[in-house]
Enzyme design. Structure first.
Site, mmCIF file in Angstrom:
data_model
loop_
_atom_site.group_PDB
_atom_site.id
_atom_site.type_symbol
_atom_site.label_atom_id
_atom_site.label_comp_id
_atom_site.label_asym_id
_atom_site.label_seq_id
_atom_site.Cartn_x
_atom_site.Cartn_y
_atom_site.Cartn_z
ATOM 1 N N ASP A 1 11.890 -51.903 16.099
ATOM 2 C CA ASP A 1 11.550 -50.480 16.103
ATOM 3 C C ASP A 1 10.439 -50.330 15.047
ATOM 4 O O ASP A 1 9.727 -51.308 14.777
ATOM 5 C CB ASP A 1 12.792 -49.622 15.804
ATOM 6 C CG ASP A 1 12.620 -48.165 16.227
ATOM 7 O OD1 ASP A 1 12.834 -47.851 17.402
ATOM 8 O OD2 ASP A 1 12.255 -47.338 15.377
ATOM 9 N N LYS B 1 21.391 -47.825 17.016
ATOM 10 C CA LYS B 1 20.151 -47.830 16.233
ATOM 11 C C LYS B 1 20.486 -48.210 14.812
ATOM 12 O O LYS B 1 21.599 -47.972 14.341
ATOM 13 C CB LYS B 1 19.509 -46.435 16.236
ATOM 14 C CG LYS B 1 18.037 -46.439 15.857
ATOM 15 C CD LYS B 1 17.212 -47.086 16.946
ATOM 16 C CE LYS B 1 15.806 -46.605 17.020
ATOM 17 N NZ LYS B 1 15.285 -46.703 18.378
HETATM 18 N N1 GLU Z 1 13.287 -49.519 19.490
HETATM 19 C C1 GLU Z 1 12.987 -49.417 20.879
HETATM 20 C C2 GLU Z 1 13.396 -48.045 21.396
HETATM 21 O O1 GLU Z 1 13.482 -47.095 20.666
HETATM 22 C C3 GLU Z 1 13.520 -50.584 21.707
HETATM 23 C C4 GLU Z 1 15.000 -50.755 21.734
HETATM 24 C C5 GLU Z 1 15.473 -52.033 22.403
HETATM 25 O O2 GLU Z 1 14.629 -52.781 22.902
HETATM 26 O O3 GLU Z 1 16.663 -52.274 22.385
HETATM 27 O O4 GLU Z 1 13.572 -47.858 22.570
#
Ligand code: GLU
Length: 414
Positions: free
Chosen positions: A146, A106
């Site tokens: 995100d 993240k």
């Molecule tokens: N930000 C999204 C999540 O929290 C997607 C993450 C992604 O697609 O890699 O799952």
């Protein structure tokens, strides 16, 4: 003692809660309790008036045990190291719950991104991307959208990465615009995956979704699609909100009109209905509650007042452990974030597969494969919860942590 609201402490607490049941060794527990790597950058960028501003950029890579790290990048004033570390750990479990071959990552920038001009947004995102290029890669760590980031930001990052390696490399990031190697169906995937879960839950319990009332906290990408798709199955969305407040309308909100209004005015306020606060929304007498905003919304102080019988978490970390206990005791089922919102990363996985194969799928293909994965995962978590007589979150953790620990036992002798 005041309730714990540090997301990283909460994430660790959730891990420790299943560690004994899974008989994890002390080394395994310590290894999983921290990200494998953490990168913190100072990112300078030029404001429109010529001033240079410096913001903090973060990328946490919690796990590479089951594959490259994977997870989004958020731009928000509250982004901090502990939050990003927690979110990266949750990504590890999320990818494991739906059984896609990734670890967890993240990232974020601590900035009031919405207040920037388009030019400032591009300069800042590209400046962050130039730092990120050294620690990401299609086989190593694959970012995605995100909170407050979307296809445009993903493309700026992909473009910087392409310059860095000397050739286009779309598979380095997912959630790109469809014209630039993005996947059909990625935009709607988080909301769609959540609705597939809710649909399956009702099916498993032999109840119809028709006429069930729904409240959605947060009206960004996930909240909008979840509301639209659940209304499409005959449920009635009676409340929605965004960071500035919400609307309640017991006759049902026209979700299409609400999305148009939000796109035009930037807020849900002004729609027909009674104005309510975000706090009031959570306590409405509805059948299904969908928190789709930020962390720590349902806590020890308000969990007892929640009237919904089913909570499906579109946001990451909206419910604290104290709230989880209260809800479980009240018989409320929580479809946890690491399952309910895993549709986004699942279609990210499809996007990455398509990028690497240079072969693109139809939207029907994407959605039907997503449906299969979400339904299978929901069934597995539900079965686990029944077997252990535990909350669904714990069941999802039992499934996910066992998968990750299984991989680590083989590769690292932990
Ligand atoms: N930000 C999204 C999540 O929290 C997607 C993450 C992604 O697609 O890699 O799952």
């Amino acid at each position: 003692m005041p309730e714990q609201t540090n997301p990283f402490e909460i994430a660790r607490q959730q891990l420790h809660a299943v560690a004994d049941k899974l008989k994890l060794s002390a080394a395994m527990k310590s290894f999983l309790a921290e990200p494998e790597a953490l990168h913190v950058f100072t990112v300078p960028f030029a404001r429109d008036d010529g001033r240079i501003e410096v913001v903090t950029g973060i990328r946490a890579q919690h796990s590479f045990a089951r594959g490259p790290a994977k997870g989004g990048i958020r731009f928000h004033p509250d982004v901090g190291i502990d939050e990003v570390k927690a979110l990266s750990m949750w990504m590890t479990w999320k990818c494991a719950v739906v059984d896609i071959p990734y670890g967890g990552g993240k990232g974020g920038l601590t900035v009031d991104y919405k207040a920037l001009s388009q030019g400032e947004k591009e300069r800042l995102t590209r400046a962050f991307a130039r730092r990120l290029t050294k620690v990401i890669g299609p086989d190593f760590d694959i970012p995605a959208p995100d909170v407050n980031t979307g296809p445009q930001e993903m493309m700026w990052i992909a473009d910087e990465y392409g310059h860095f390696v000397g050739h286009p490399e779309p598979a380095v990031i997912t959630g790109k615009p469809v014209d630039c190697g993005g996947s059909l169906g990625r935009g709607s995937a988080t909301g769609r995956g959540l609705v597939f879960c809710v649909e399956r839950y009702f099916e498993n319990h032999g109840i119809s979704l028709k006429g069930k009332t729904v409240a959605v906290q947060g009206f960004g990408n996930a909240g909008q699609y979840a509301a639209r798709l659940i209304a499409g199955l005959g449920a009635s969305v009676v409340a929605i909100s965004d960071s500035r407040g919400g609307i309640f309308n017991d006759k049902g909100i026209s979700v299409g009109a609400a999305i148009d209004h939000k796109t035009r005015t930037g807020q849900v306020a002004g729609l027909p209905g009674r104005a309510i606060s975000n706090a009031e929304l959570l306590e409405l007498d509805v059948d299904i509650l969908i928190p789709a905003a930020l962390e720590n919304q349902i806590t020890g102080s308000n969990a007892d007042k929640v009237k919904a019988r089913l909570i499906a978490e579109a946001a990451n970390g909206p419910t604290t452990p104290e709230a989880d206990q209260i809800l479980f005791a009240k018989g409320v089922t929580v479809i946890p974030d690491i399952l309910a919102n895993a549709g986004g990363v699942t279609v990210s996985y499809f996007e990455w597969v398509q990028n690497r194969q240079r072969y693109y799928w139809t939207e029907e293909d994407v959605n039907s494969r997503l449906r299969e994965i979400m339904r299978r995962s929901l069934d597995q978590v539900e079965r686990m919860a029944a077997e252990h007589k535990c909350p669904w979150r714990e069941a999802a953790y039992l499934l996910a942590v066992a998968r990750v620990a299984g991989a680590l036992r083989v590769t690292r002798d932990l």
